[in-house]
Design a protein around this motif. Structure first.
Motif, PDB file in Angstrom:
ATOM      1  N   LEU A 159      37.270 -41.080  36.852  1.00 48.43           N
ATOM      2  CA  LEU A 159      36.068 -41.018  36.018  1.00 48.43           C
ATOM      3  C   LEU A 159      35.276 -39.740  36.254  1.00 48.43           C
ATOM      4  O   LEU A 159      35.331 -39.156  37.333  1.00 48.43           O
ATOM      5  N   ASP A 160      34.506 -39.307  35.233  1.00 47.66           N
ATOM      6  CA  ASP A 160      33.617 -38.167  35.407  1.00 47.66           C
ATOM      7  C   ASP A 160      32.435 -38.582  36.275  1.00 47.66           C
ATOM      8  O   ASP A 160      32.240 -39.763  36.565  1.00 47.66           O
ATOM      9  N   THR A 161      31.635 -37.620  36.696  1.00 42.88           N
ATOM     10  CA  THR A 161      30.566 -37.877  37.666  1.00 42.88           C
ATOM     11  C   THR A 161      29.559 -38.905  37.181  1.00 42.88           C
ATOM     12  O   THR A 161      29.187 -39.834  37.922  1.00 42.88           O
ATOM     13  N   ILE A 162      29.123 -38.789  35.938  1.00 45.66           N
ATOM     14  CA  ILE A 162      28.115 -39.710  35.415  1.00 45.66           C
ATOM     15  C   ILE A 162      28.674 -41.128  35.326  1.00 45.66           C
ATOM     16  O   ILE A 162      28.040 -42.101  35.751  1.00 45.66           O
ATOM     17  N   THR A 163      29.881 -41.241  34.789  1.00 41.19           N
ATOM     18  CA  THR A 163      30.505 -42.562  34.667  1.00 41.19           C
ATOM     19  C   THR A 163      30.824 -43.132  36.036  1.00 41.19           C
ATOM     20  O   THR A 163      30.690 -44.338  36.280  1.00 41.19           O
ATOM     21  N   ARG A 164      31.258 -42.274  36.957  1.00 50.39           N
ATOM     22  CA  ARG A 164      31.533 -42.708  38.334  1.00 50.39           C
ATOM     23  C   ARG A 164      30.323 -43.382  38.941  1.00 50.39           C
ATOM     24  O   ARG A 164      30.418 -44.465  39.531  1.00 50.39           O
ATOM     25  N   ASP A 165      29.161 -42.739  38.824  1.00 53.21           N
ATOM     26  CA  ASP A 165      27.951 -43.289  39.424  1.00 53.21           C
ATOM     27  C   ASP A 165      27.583 -44.636  38.806  1.00 53.21           C
ATOM     28  O   ASP A 165      27.176 -45.564  39.509  1.00 53.21           O
ATOM     29  N   ALA A 166      27.742 -44.737  37.480  1.00 52.20           N
ATOM     30  CA  ALA A 166      27.392 -45.980  36.795  1.00 52.20           C
ATOM     31  C   ALA A 166      28.330 -47.118  37.199  1.00 52.20           C
ATOM     32  O   ALA A 166      27.890 -48.241  37.475  1.00 52.20           O
ATOM     33  N   VAL A 167      29.632 -46.821  37.269  1.00 49.91           N
ATOM     34  CA  VAL A 167      30.606 -47.850  37.628  1.00 49.91           C
ATOM     35  C   VAL A 167      30.452 -48.256  39.096  1.00 49.91           C
ATOM     36  O   VAL A 167      30.507 -49.437  39.436  1.00 49.91           O
ATOM     37  N   ALA A 168      30.236 -47.270  39.978  1.00 54.92           N
ATOM     38  CA  ALA A 168      30.054 -47.575  41.396  1.00 54.92           C
ATOM     39  C   ALA A 168      28.821 -48.440  41.616  1.00 54.92           C
ATOM     40  O   ALA A 168      28.851 -49.402  42.400  1.00 54.92           O
ATOM     41  N   GLU A 169      27.746 -48.106  40.927  1.00 54.85           N
ATOM     42  CA  GLU A 169      26.520 -48.899  41.038  1.00 54.85           C
ATOM     43  C   GLU A 169      26.772 -50.337  40.605  1.00 54.85           C
ATOM     44  O   GLU A 169      26.349 -51.292  41.267  1.00 54.85           O
ATOM     45  N   GLN A 170      27.480 -50.492  39.496  1.00 53.36           N
ATOM     46  CA  GLN A 170      27.762 -51.832  38.990  1.00 53.36           C
ATOM     47  C   GLN A 170      28.694 -52.592  39.923  1.00 53.36           C
ATOM     48  O   GLN A 170      28.519 -53.792  40.164  1.00 53.36           O
ATOM     49  N   LEU A 171      29.685 -51.893  40.462  1.00 52.41           N
ATOM     50  CA  LEU A 171      30.639 -52.521  41.376  1.00 52.41           C
ATOM     51  C   LEU A 171      29.939 -53.087  42.599  1.00 52.41           C
ATOM     52  O   LEU A 171      30.059 -54.280  42.918  1.00 52.41           O
ATOM     53  N   PHE A 172      29.185 -52.236  43.298  1.00 54.51           N
ATOM     54  CA  PHE A 172      28.542 -52.671  44.536  1.00 54.51           C
ATOM     55  C   PHE A 172      27.453 -53.706  44.270  1.00 54.51           C
ATOM     56  O   PHE A 172      27.331 -54.693  45.005  1.00 54.51           O
ATOM     57  N   ALA A 173      26.665 -53.491  43.215  1.00 58.93           N
ATOM     58  CA  ALA A 173      25.565 -54.407  42.921  1.00 58.93           C
ATOM     59  C   ALA A 173      26.081 -55.784  42.499  1.00 58.93           C
ATOM     60  O   ALA A 173      25.569 -56.818  42.956  1.00 58.93           O
ATOM     61  N   THR A 174      27.097 -55.806  41.646  1.00 58.86           N
ATOM     62  CA  THR A 174      27.605 -57.086  41.146  1.00 58.86           C
ATOM     63  C   THR A 174      28.266 -57.889  42.250  1.00 58.86           C
ATOM     64  O   THR A 174      28.059 -59.109  42.360  1.00 58.86           O
ATOM     65  N   VAL A 175      29.066 -57.227  43.079  1.00 63.69           N
ATOM     66  CA  VAL A 175      29.711 -57.930  44.188  1.00 63.69           C
ATOM     67  C   VAL A 175      28.668 -58.477  45.154  1.00 63.69           C
ATOM     68  O   VAL A 175      28.776 -59.600  45.649  1.00 63.69           O
ATOM     69  N   ARG A 176      27.637 -57.686  45.410  1.00 65.68           N
ATOM     70  CA  ARG A 176      26.572 -58.141  46.309  1.00 65.68           C
ATOM     71  C   ARG A 176      25.856 -59.354  45.725  1.00 65.68           C
ATOM     72  O   ARG A 176      25.557 -60.326  46.436  1.00 65.68           O
ATOM     73  N   GLU A 177      25.575 -59.316  44.418  1.00 69.39           N
ATOM     74  CA  GLU A 177      24.904 -60.442  43.771  1.00 69.39           C
ATOM     75  C   GLU A 177      25.742 -61.714  43.842  1.00 69.39           C
ATOM     76  O   GLU A 177      25.205 -62.820  43.965  1.00 69.39           O
ATOM     77  N   ARG A 178      27.051 -61.558  43.785  1.00 66.33           N
ATOM     78  CA  ARG A 178      27.944 -62.720  43.833  1.00 66.33           C
ATOM     79  C   ARG A 178      28.159 -63.223  45.253  1.00 66.33           C
ATOM     80  O   ARG A 178      28.779 -64.264  45.453  1.00 66.33           O
ATOM     81  N   GLY A 179      27.704 -62.469  46.245  1.00 61.70           N
ATOM     82  CA  GLY A 179      27.878 -62.885  47.624  1.00 61.70           C
ATOM     83  C   GLY A 179      29.298 -62.723  48.135  1.00 61.70           C
ATOM     84  O   GLY A 179      29.702 -63.394  49.088  1.00 61.70           O
ATOM     85  N   ALA A 180      30.072 -61.821  47.518  1.00 55.94           N
ATOM     86  CA  ALA A 180      31.453 -61.584  47.938  1.00 55.94           C
ATOM     87  C   ALA A 180      31.517 -60.396  48.894  1.00 55.94           C
ATOM     88  O   ALA A 180      30.578 -59.605  49.001  1.00 55.94           O
ATOM     89  N   ALA A 181      32.641 -60.278  49.604  1.00 53.50           N
ATOM     90  CA  ALA A 181      32.903 -59.105  50.437  1.00 53.50           C
ATOM     91  C   ALA A 181      33.645 -58.081  49.585  1.00 53.50           C
ATOM     92  O   ALA A 181      34.386 -58.438  48.671  1.00 53.50           O
ATOM     93  N   LEU A 182      33.459 -56.807  49.895  1.00 47.45           N
ATOM     94  CA  LEU A 182      34.067 -55.741  49.105  1.00 47.45           C
ATOM     95  C   LEU A 182      34.744 -54.736  50.023  1.00 47.45           C
ATOM     96  O   LEU A 182      34.123 -54.209  50.951  1.00 47.45           O
ATOM     97  N   LEU A 183      36.017 -54.466  49.759  1.00 51.40           N
ATOM     98  CA  LEU A 183      36.767 -53.433  50.464  1.00 51.40           C
ATOM     99  C   LEU A 183      37.159 -52.359  49.451  1.00 51.40           C
ATOM    100  O   LEU A 183      37.892 -52.636  48.505  1.00 51.40           O
ATOM    101  N   VAL A 184      36.632 -51.162  49.632  1.00 56.55           N
ATOM    102  CA  VAL A 184      36.886 -50.060  48.700  1.00 56.55           C
ATOM    103  C   VAL A 184      37.662 -48.963  49.410  1.00 56.55           C
ATOM    104  O   VAL A 184      37.281 -48.526  50.497  1.00 56.55           O
ATOM    105  N   VAL A 185      38.742 -48.517  48.802  1.00 63.37           N
ATOM    106  CA  VAL A 185      39.461 -47.341  49.277  1.00 63.37           C
ATOM    107  C   VAL A 185      39.090 -46.193  48.349  1.00 63.37           C
ATOM    108  O   VAL A 185      39.285 -46.286  47.132  1.00 63.37           O
ATOM    109  N   THR A 186      38.535 -45.111  48.890  1.00 61.21           N
ATOM    110  CA  THR A 186      38.103 -43.993  48.057  1.00 61.21           C
ATOM    111  C   THR A 186      38.158 -42.689  48.830  1.00 61.21           C
ATOM    112  O   THR A 186      38.004 -42.667  50.055  1.00 61.21           O
ATOM    113  N   HIS A 187      38.387 -41.593  48.107  1.00 59.56           N
ATOM    114  CA  HIS A 187      38.297 -40.261  48.695  1.00 59.56           C
ATOM    115  C   HIS A 187      36.946 -39.626  48.368  1.00 59.56           C
ATOM    116  O   HIS A 187      36.687 -38.490  48.759  1.00 59.56           O
ATOM    117  N   ASP A 188      36.101 -40.348  47.657  1.00 50.84           N
ATOM    118  CA  ASP A 188      34.820 -39.817  47.195  1.00 50.84           C
ATOM    119  C   ASP A 188      33.708 -40.215  48.165  1.00 50.84           C
ATOM    120  O   ASP A 188      33.352 -41.388  48.261  1.00 50.84           O
TER     121      ASP A 188
END
Length: 206
Positions: A159-188
């Motif tokens: 993803l481009d930088t703007i879309t990356r930030d939006a998707v990352a925000e949604q990923l972390f926020a949504t998982v946190r709201e659901r009370g799930a654990a999150l394992l992310v592999v990233t070079h960013d």
């Protein structure tokens, strides 16, 4: 494939919840974990125990292991891995059909509601979605069955930088709201910085 639980990367994963993993070898480590998710659990480690949501499944039969992973683990891949000929809502409905009781129409309606909540057009074919829309759809699909653990492999890598930030925000926020654990592999490092804890895999590569 046989990997010992003495591997410090995999051992640390069992001890932590949300985590981003920058550095070399991330895709390889993710495949080790996903291998255990998709195959006979007792074949994925040479020693120790594998527990999912408090259930000891190291010696579970394949059918039992498949049921456990469907109920407790969701996965988001770099390219979404959506079925291109299906709409966004239908891609999510397929996941629901595999794991939840009820008729087709209630599942489609639930899927439509979930995908529209993240701003994705429910009736657009996956092949026609933008990169950000595909990843948001993949996130919704991973969370549709309320898993305790979400695995994300380079979820913003294409993803481009703007879309990356939006998707990352949604990923972390949504998982946190659901009370799930999150394992992310990233070079960013920007994505990794959002995690509660990080582990640099470069220190463990041979």
């Amino acid at each position: 494939m046989h990997r010992s639980v003495q591997n410090p990367v995999l051992r640390s994963v069992t001890e932590c919840g949300g985590r981003a993993e920058p550095g070399s070898g991330g895709a390889i480590r993710f495949r080790e974990i996903d291998f255990a998710r998709r195959h006979s659990w007792h074949d994925s480690a040479e020693q120790g125990r594998i527990e999912v949501a408090g259930e000891e499944i190291s010696s579970a039969k394949p059918a039992q292991a498949a049921q456990i992973r469907r109920e407790h683990i969701g996965v988001v891949f770099q390219d979404g891995e959506l079925l291109p000929e299906l709409t966004a809502a239908e891609n999510i409905a397929v996941a629901l059909m595999l794991n939840q009781p009820g008729g087709k129409e209630p599942r489609i309606e639930k899927a439509r509601k979930l995908v529209e909540e993240v701003g994705v057009p429910a009736d657009t074919r996956a092949a026609d979605l933008s990169g950000g829309e595909r990843q948001r759809t993949a996130l919704v699909r991973a969370l549709a069955t309320d898993p305790e653990l979400v695995l994300a492999d380079e979820p913003t890598g294409s993803l481009d930088t703007i879309t990356r930030d939006a998707v990352a925000e949604q990923l972390f926020a949504t998982v946190r709201e659901r009370g799930a654990a999150l394992l992310v592999v990233t070079h960013d490092p920007t994505v990794a910085a959002r995690a509660d804890a990080t582990l640099d895999l470069a220190a463990y590569t041979e």
